[in-house]
Design a protein around this motif. Sequence first.
Motif, PDB file in Angstrom:
ATOM      1  N   SER B  42      68.067  53.610 150.081  1.00  0.00           N
ATOM      2  CA  SER B  42      68.285  54.903 150.737  1.00  0.00           C
ATOM      3  C   SER B  42      67.040  55.783 150.632  1.00  0.00           C
ATOM      4  O   SER B  42      66.724  56.544 151.553  1.00  0.00           O
ATOM      5  N   GLN B  86      74.288  56.697 154.952  1.00  0.00           N
ATOM      6  CA  GLN B  86      75.221  55.968 154.091  1.00  0.00           C
ATOM      7  C   GLN B  86      76.516  56.778 153.937  1.00  0.00           C
ATOM      8  O   GLN B  86      77.603  56.218 153.896  1.00  0.00           O
ATOM      9  N   ASP B 162      71.979  52.905 157.212  1.00  0.00           N
ATOM     10  CA  ASP B 162      72.129  52.700 155.769  1.00  0.00           C
ATOM     11  C   ASP B 162      73.560  52.245 155.501  1.00  0.00           C
ATOM     12  O   ASP B 162      74.490  53.042 155.616  1.00  0.00           O
TER      13      ASP B 162
END
Lengths: 294, 227
Positions: B42, B86, B162
């Motif tokens: 990330s 994410q 992500d």
Amino acid sequence: MARRRLKALADGADRVSTRLLPWVVAVMVFLSALALAALLAVHGSVATWTGDMERKLTVQVTTGDSAARERQVSAAAAYLRALPGVEAVHILADREILDLLEPWLGAGNVDGDLPVPALIDVTITQGATVHPSAVAARLKTVAPDASLDDHEQWLGRVRDLAMMIEGIAIAVLTLVTLATVAIVVFGTHAGLAAHRATIETLHIIGAHDKMIAREFQDRFLFLGLKGGLIGLALAAASVFIARRIISELGVGVLGPMTISMAELAALFILPLFAALVTMLTARFTVLAALRRMV
Amino acid sequence: MILFENVGMRYGLGPEVLHNISFELRAGSFHFLTGPSGAGKSSLMRLLYLAHRPSRGSITMFGKNVAAARRDELPALRRRIGVVFQDFRLLEHLTALENIMLPLRIAGGEEKLIREHAEELLHWVGLGDRMAARPSTLSGGEQQRVAIARAVIAKPDLLLADEPTGNVDSEMADRLLHLLMELNKHGTTMLIATHDMAVVSSLGAAQLHLEDGVLRLVGARGNGHGA
Ligand SMILES: Nc1ncnc2c1ncn2[C@@H]1O[C@H](COP(=O)(O)OP(=O)(O)OP(=O)(O)O)[C@@H](O)[C@H]1O
Ligand SMILES: [Mg+2]
């Protein structure tokens, strides 16, 4: 391109920091409006008083001997009438003098036996200049017991008082503006913190700082305008009530206290000014804060 | 298209979380970014979507040294990049449809066309019946699909995702990956972070593999189109 509002910032997230803002602005506008109203009222009254007084001379003849007094009064009046720049000379009758005294001594307490000076009311032609000291000196030669009052001392004190009240009003307006700025800076920072994640997301999606600042400034413009109008309404009510009370009391010294259209417009500019200050403060606070982000 | 040279990264004054990262991604390539949790996937993504400046080294994207780019140059660069976060990062008070419309509304364009395009995309990710839903009323997988639709709506040159399949079952994961590969065939450079090795081996695309902030492996299958 950056014109469109995204409405990307939730209203709820910073409600705590902005809920009270309209009320704070309302108080600020209220105080400013009162200060401005006082300023305008004083301004108007002073202009009326001084405008009248500046063209007035009062000659007072004081002597216990009523025959001498009569003689001196006519001599003084004759001299004054001949003086260039003098528009009118009016010898006050005893009744008029007593009328002037009555508010101070109370109706019925004044009788003909009271020793009062003779008064001559002189009106100077608009635009003409008369030198009081020269006139006073010449007057002495025709009427030894005459004294001249050009009200300069009194006018000076009135002007000083007016200037002091103006100074206070301007100080109040300045302080209130600064306090508003401070509170908006504080509120904007709280709002920025509440929206931090959203702002980062908007940045990453490609939003310019100005777009994000616009989201804030539009909100603050609305909050400021809302507060400003509430404040103005409160101030208008207060001024209205105050004027009613003053006119019922019959306090003539304050003059007519009329507010002109231009002055009314000045009062209406206050909430707009408050909203503008609020909006611009929010905008510059946001832009400065965003510059510190990546 | 993307060139990293000896890039290091740290959060604030903390320790370096990425060390000496060097790699190149060609335009139109498809890569996975793999590595265990905490390896720095990330973080590398943050550098790529220009949310973070490297603490050292140089990053060239779209022919520009982005590490030294001025602040006001970033929005134009970012608009060429689509990101699936994410944690999705959907805006809570906007509907699914409005979230998807956001990148184009930021870039500017006719509202009606943007809306049509967003509706089309929502159908594409299988959420045609959830247009007016708020993100909080959607399941994790549904939010993920909204996030993907938002990332691709502006037809980015580079798509960074992500863990785009972290919250969906394998069937949906398959579908989403094929959507992304479809996009890649139309020229979008693709980098997908995942620790789902099954997905990686099933597609057999090239990889960047991170471990403890160090790039261990670049391009197991070489660059170019995946699968
Ligand atoms: N905002 C942050 N501030 C400080 N340190 C951070 C921050 N975000 C991540 N880190 C640290 O950076 C390192 C890499 O984290 P990163 O999130 O990039 O890993 P990851 O590979 O994406 O992991 P995962 O697979 O669990 O998503 C970790 O040691 C983490 O603690
Ligand atoms: Mg991660």
